[in-house]
Motif scaffolding. Sequence first.
Motif, PDB file in Angstrom:
ATOM      1  N   UNK A  16      23.289   8.367  62.030  1.00  6.58           N
ATOM      2  CA  UNK A  16      24.059   9.382  62.741  1.00  6.58           C
ATOM      3  C   UNK A  16      23.407   9.835  64.033  1.00  6.58           C
ATOM      4  N   UNK A  17      22.098   9.630  64.133  1.00  6.43           N
ATOM      5  CA  UNK A  17      21.357  10.090  65.315  1.00  6.43           C
ATOM      6  C   UNK A  17      20.986   8.960  66.267  1.00  6.43           C
ATOM      7  N   UNK A  18      21.131   7.738  65.812  1.00  3.50           N
ATOM      8  CA  UNK A  18      20.590   6.596  66.548  1.00  3.50           C
ATOM      9  C   UNK A  18      21.147   6.478  67.962  1.00  3.50           C
ATOM     10  N   UNK A  19      22.430   6.813  68.163  1.00  7.59           N
ATOM     11  CA  UNK A  19      23.022   6.671  69.493  1.00  7.59           C
ATOM     12  C   UNK A  19      23.101   7.993  70.257  1.00  7.59           C
ATOM     13  N   UNK A  20      22.384   9.004  69.765  1.00  9.58           N
ATOM     14  CA  UNK A  20      22.370  10.294  70.455  1.00  9.58           C
ATOM     15  C   UNK A  20      21.525  10.168  71.728  1.00  9.58           C
TER      16      UNK A  20
END
Length: 288
Positions: A16-20
């Motif tokens: 969920x955070x990888x492409x932030x």
Amino acid sequence: MKTESLSGATREAFLGLLDDPTPQVRKALLAHFVTLGQPAVQFLQEVAHGSHRILARHALWYLDEIKFSDPVAEFLGFIRSLNYELETGALLLSRTVSPTLDVAACCMALDQIADRCRELITPPATVREQCRIVNRVLFHEWGFRGNVENYTDPLNSLLDQVLLRRKGIPLTLSTVYLLIAERLGLELEPVGLPGHFIVGCFTEKKPFFIDPFDGGIFLETDEVFALLRANKIVPKSTDLMPTPIREVLCRNCRNLVNHYKAGGDSDHAKLFASFVEEFDATYERHTT
């Protein structure tokens, strides 16, 4: 293969955070990966070889930042995954030669070219009209060109070096063209001709083709056939079919085998020959 060391909840949180893009989030996430060590590397490798293109690109960036990955093992894992995506594959291929390659810088260079194209495209515009804009930006403003002076230089076949030096051979210049087109939402395809490589558009009533090695010249079907005949090749209709990404990357490796041999670099020639063998073996395992 799933990473057993990370719980399902942890994996989901990381995904969920990888492409932030937030710098604070990226810094914190990178610190977590460094602390976790090998389990984090295995998780990122799994995502990098997965079918989600955007997450794969971000996972590759984190792997590059933490410098824990083995570039050769990474590319072999990509080959065996069967989840072939052109940008990820081309960058992983390049990292086998330049382990410290700046993935983010390569992606940013492509983004900048695409952004400039968007500035000049006035909707509604046909695919052909948009490709004319790509030609203007890529070949005139950015100055990309075919390296006719030193065609067999292996650097012509490595995406990061093509972006840096703005010159390459037909396959890699076509790769750059396709990656920019993808960012613009243009449905173009790689077309691996016998002895040459071009880009094709099959979404309009009549297909048309683009030769990035020749400054982005537009070609109709009969003109492509004439090009083949001029090179003593009897054309077939199947020559114009889109080339699978697997074959694009494998052909890139074959080019590097030949070019490293020509330059007397037997070690790199053997390395890329092993990649060609792995592409062939993986394909055979899954088609027989």
